[in-house]
Design a protein around this motif. Structure first.
Motif, PDB file in Angstrom:
ATOM      1  N   GLY A 170      19.877  56.970  47.427  1.00  0.00           N
ATOM      2  CA  GLY A 170      20.428  58.294  47.147  1.00  0.00           C
ATOM      3  C   GLY A 170      21.790  58.491  47.774  1.00  0.00           C
ATOM      4  O   GLY A 170      22.692  59.081  47.166  1.00  0.00           O
ATOM      5  N   LEU A 171      21.962  57.995  48.998  1.00  0.00           N
ATOM      6  CA  LEU A 171      23.269  58.071  49.657  1.00  0.00           C
ATOM      7  C   LEU A 171      24.313  57.271  48.883  1.00  0.00           C
ATOM      8  O   LEU A 171      25.446  57.724  48.690  1.00  0.00           O
ATOM      9  CB  LEU A 171      23.167  57.524  51.081  1.00  0.00           C
ATOM     10  N   ALA A 172      23.937  56.080  48.449  1.00  0.00           N
ATOM     11  CA  ALA A 172      24.872  55.240  47.703  1.00  0.00           C
ATOM     12  C   ALA A 172      25.292  55.909  46.407  1.00  0.00           C
ATOM     13  O   ALA A 172      26.473  55.859  46.015  1.00  0.00           O
ATOM     14  CB  ALA A 172      24.232  53.878  47.417  1.00  0.00           C
ATOM     15  N   ALA A 173      24.351  56.556  45.726  1.00  0.00           N
ATOM     16  CA  ALA A 173      24.682  57.255  44.476  1.00  0.00           C
ATOM     17  C   ALA A 173      25.648  58.401  44.739  1.00  0.00           C
ATOM     18  O   ALA A 173      26.583  58.643  43.954  1.00  0.00           O
ATOM     19  CB  ALA A 173      23.403  57.768  43.820  1.00  0.00           C
ATOM     20  N   ALA A 174      25.446  59.128  45.847  1.00  0.00           N
ATOM     21  CA  ALA A 174      26.340  60.239  46.170  1.00  0.00           C
ATOM     22  C   ALA A 174      27.738  59.744  46.517  1.00  0.00           C
ATOM     23  O   ALA A 174      28.743  60.369  46.146  1.00  0.00           O
ATOM     24  CB  ALA A 174      25.763  61.055  47.320  1.00  0.00           C
ATOM     25  N   VAL A 175      27.834  58.618  47.234  1.00  0.00           N
ATOM     26  CA  VAL A 175      29.143  58.046  47.548  1.00  0.00           C
ATOM     27  C   VAL A 175      29.862  57.636  46.271  1.00  0.00           C
ATOM     28  O   VAL A 175      31.053  57.926  46.083  1.00  0.00           O
ATOM     29  CB  VAL A 175      28.989  56.833  48.503  1.00  0.00           C
ATOM     30  N   ALA A 176      29.154  56.970  45.373  1.00  0.00           N
ATOM     31  CA  ALA A 176      29.755  56.558  44.097  1.00  0.00           C
ATOM     32  C   ALA A 176      30.185  57.773  43.284  1.00  0.00           C
ATOM     33  O   ALA A 176      31.250  57.757  42.641  1.00  0.00           O
ATOM     34  CB  ALA A 176      28.762  55.709  43.311  1.00  0.00           C
ATOM     35  N   GLU A 177      29.373  58.813  43.306  1.00  0.00           N
ATOM     36  CA  GLU A 177      29.704  60.054  42.594  1.00  0.00           C
ATOM     37  C   GLU A 177      31.010  60.652  43.124  1.00  0.00           C
ATOM     38  O   GLU A 177      31.880  61.064  42.355  1.00  0.00           O
ATOM     39  CB  GLU A 177      28.558  61.051  42.769  1.00  0.00           C
ATOM     40  N   GLY A 178      31.149  60.692  44.441  1.00  0.00           N
ATOM     41  CA  GLY A 178      32.362  61.249  45.030  1.00  0.00           C
ATOM     42  C   GLY A 178      33.586  60.417  44.728  1.00  0.00           C
ATOM     43  O   GLY A 178      34.662  60.960  44.425  1.00  0.00           O
TER      44      GLY A 178
END
Length: 234
Positions: free
Chosen positions: A116-124
């Protein structure tokens, strides 16, 4: 009223078992996304009509969000989205530091569930490449919600959902969202990399410095935006 028309799209989320809590969830999201900016008056008639809920249900939802410090009721004037003081911003960050650092400190043995953290970083990072700084802000909120979710605690998740929604009230009045949010893209990735490597103590140190720096920057930017004479450093 700004934002009320779009609420009709959320009506299907209520279903037949509509409750004040579910109405509050929708309104909380809309406030966090800036559809109802700080200082906006919320019309019972417009919102109730858009969502298809009774006035009593809507008033209970307003009461819940007032308790969460997202709304304020002004006698003989109505219900408004709250406008934060600089001291509120400082207090929000103290709460975040207590909770978020404790979550990282309390993690078990690696590997940690960081998808979930990785997805949020990629999203940003994707939002930044597109020049969507509101999207960067949203992705940053997602990052911190996913970080807190590592604790596996529904109560902690609920607490931080309200705290982060309240923080968005400050973000919405800052004039330069790029300057506010861009520096933390790299720092989010550093925290993610530390957790991927199983370096819990390093991740906590990075997070603590991150939150301290962010508190100073956000409070200063917010004080300038609202012309608040309070000391932005707390």
């Amino acid at each position: 009223m700004s934002g009320a028309g779009g609420l009709a799209d959320d009506r299907a989320l209520l279903g037949r078992t509509s409750t004040a809590e579910r109405v509050a969830d929708i309104l909380r999201t809309r406030i966090a996304e800036g559809y109802f900016p700080p200082g906006a008056r919320l019309s019972e008639e417009s919102i109730g009509g858009a969502l298809g809920v009774s006035r009593n249900t809507l008033r209970e939802a307003f009461r819940l969000l007032t308790h969460e410090r997202l709304l304020v009721h002004e006698l003989n004037r109505g219900v408004f989205v709250r406008v934060l003081a600089v001291g509120d911003v400082d207090d929000i960050y103290r709460t975040r530091r207590l909770v978020e650092c404790a979550v990282v400190r309390g993690l078990g043995q690696p590997p940690f569930a960081v998808a979930g953290l990785a997805a949020a970083v990629a999203e940003g990072e994707a939002a930044a490449r597109a020049g969507d700084w509101k999207g960067v802000s949203t992705a940053n909120i997602h990052f911190h919600r996913e970080l807190v979710a590592l604790a596996g605690s529904a109560r902690t998740d609920e607490l931080m959902r309200g705290v982060l929604a309240e923080l968005r009230l400050a973000f919405h009045v800052v004039d330069d969202p790029r300057a506010l949010h861009e520096p933390y893209l790299r720092r989010n990735r550093e925290i993610l990399d530390a957790l991927r490597a199983g370096e819990r103590a390093s991740a906590e140190r990075l997070l603590a410095r991150y939150l301290d720096d962010s508190r100073t920057r956000v409070a200063a930017a917010y004080a300038q935006a609202v012309d608040d004479p309070a000391d932005p450093a707390g």
